[in-house]
Design an enzyme around this catalytic site. Sequence first.
Site, PDB file in Angstrom:
ATOM      1  CG  ASP A  54      23.403 -13.003  17.430  1.00 55.69           C
ATOM      2  OD1 ASP A  54      24.407 -13.698  17.157  1.00 55.69           O
ATOM      3  OD2 ASP A  54      23.477 -11.810  17.784  1.00 55.69           O
ATOM      4  N   GLY A  88      21.111  -3.049   9.388  1.00 61.96           N
ATOM      5  CA  GLY A  88      20.660  -1.723   8.989  1.00 61.96           C
ATOM      6  C   GLY A  88      20.786  -0.667  10.066  1.00 61.96           C
ATOM      7  CG  HIS A 133      28.120  18.589  -7.748  1.00 65.78           C
ATOM      8  ND1 HIS A 133      28.667  19.634  -7.041  1.00 65.78           N
ATOM      9  CD2 HIS A 133      26.930  19.044  -8.213  1.00 65.78           C
ATOM     10  CE1 HIS A 133      27.869  20.684  -7.079  1.00 65.78           C
ATOM     11  NE2 HIS A 133      26.791  20.341  -7.785  1.00 65.78           N
TER      12      HIS A 133
END
Length: 206
Positions: free
Chosen positions: A35, A68, A135
């Site tokens: 923009d 972000g 994990h």
Amino acid sequence: MSNKLLIIGASGHGKVIADIALKMDKWQEIAFLDDDQNLNTIMGLEVIGVSDMAYKVINKYDIFVGIGNNTIRKKILEKLESLGANIPILIHPSAVVGEKVSFGVGTVVMAGSVINCCTSIGKGCVINTGSTIDHDNKIGDFIHISPGAHLAGTVTVGQGTWLGISSVISNNISIASNCQIGAGAVVVKDITESGIYIGVPARRIK
């Protein structure tokens, strides 16, 4: 998938997105939308229009939201989804991704990140430079995991949460949606209420 990529946002985060896209070597043409109409080229890539132009060219480009801020990224990405845009997943070639790891559309994994097996990551997430996710994590949509943040095994993070730089999340922890975890904070027990958390161990301040 198109051979052309359009990145919404040409500031710092958008430039890192472009760098990853270039290193992935999947698109023949990469351009920005922003923009700030004073911008013409960034990193040798053209700025071809303002952000709203994306909704008019969804059939010509893959489109990635390089912003972000979680809230703004969510708003734009969800509108693009509703219009049928093709939104890729970007993974830096140096990232390490284990088996049985899934990603939602519009997520980026930056340089040096490690994501271990059996982890699910939602859409529109930022897995920032050098962060680690062990994990069996469940990372919701529109989450920003900042550089150097570390998540142990079996962590759950709710939608829209921001984990600050070098924050640490202990194993088997759940974090509510729309939280901000401060830089260097250490989370050692479940966070069940949205808010801002800082310190070692992390405590709610707002």
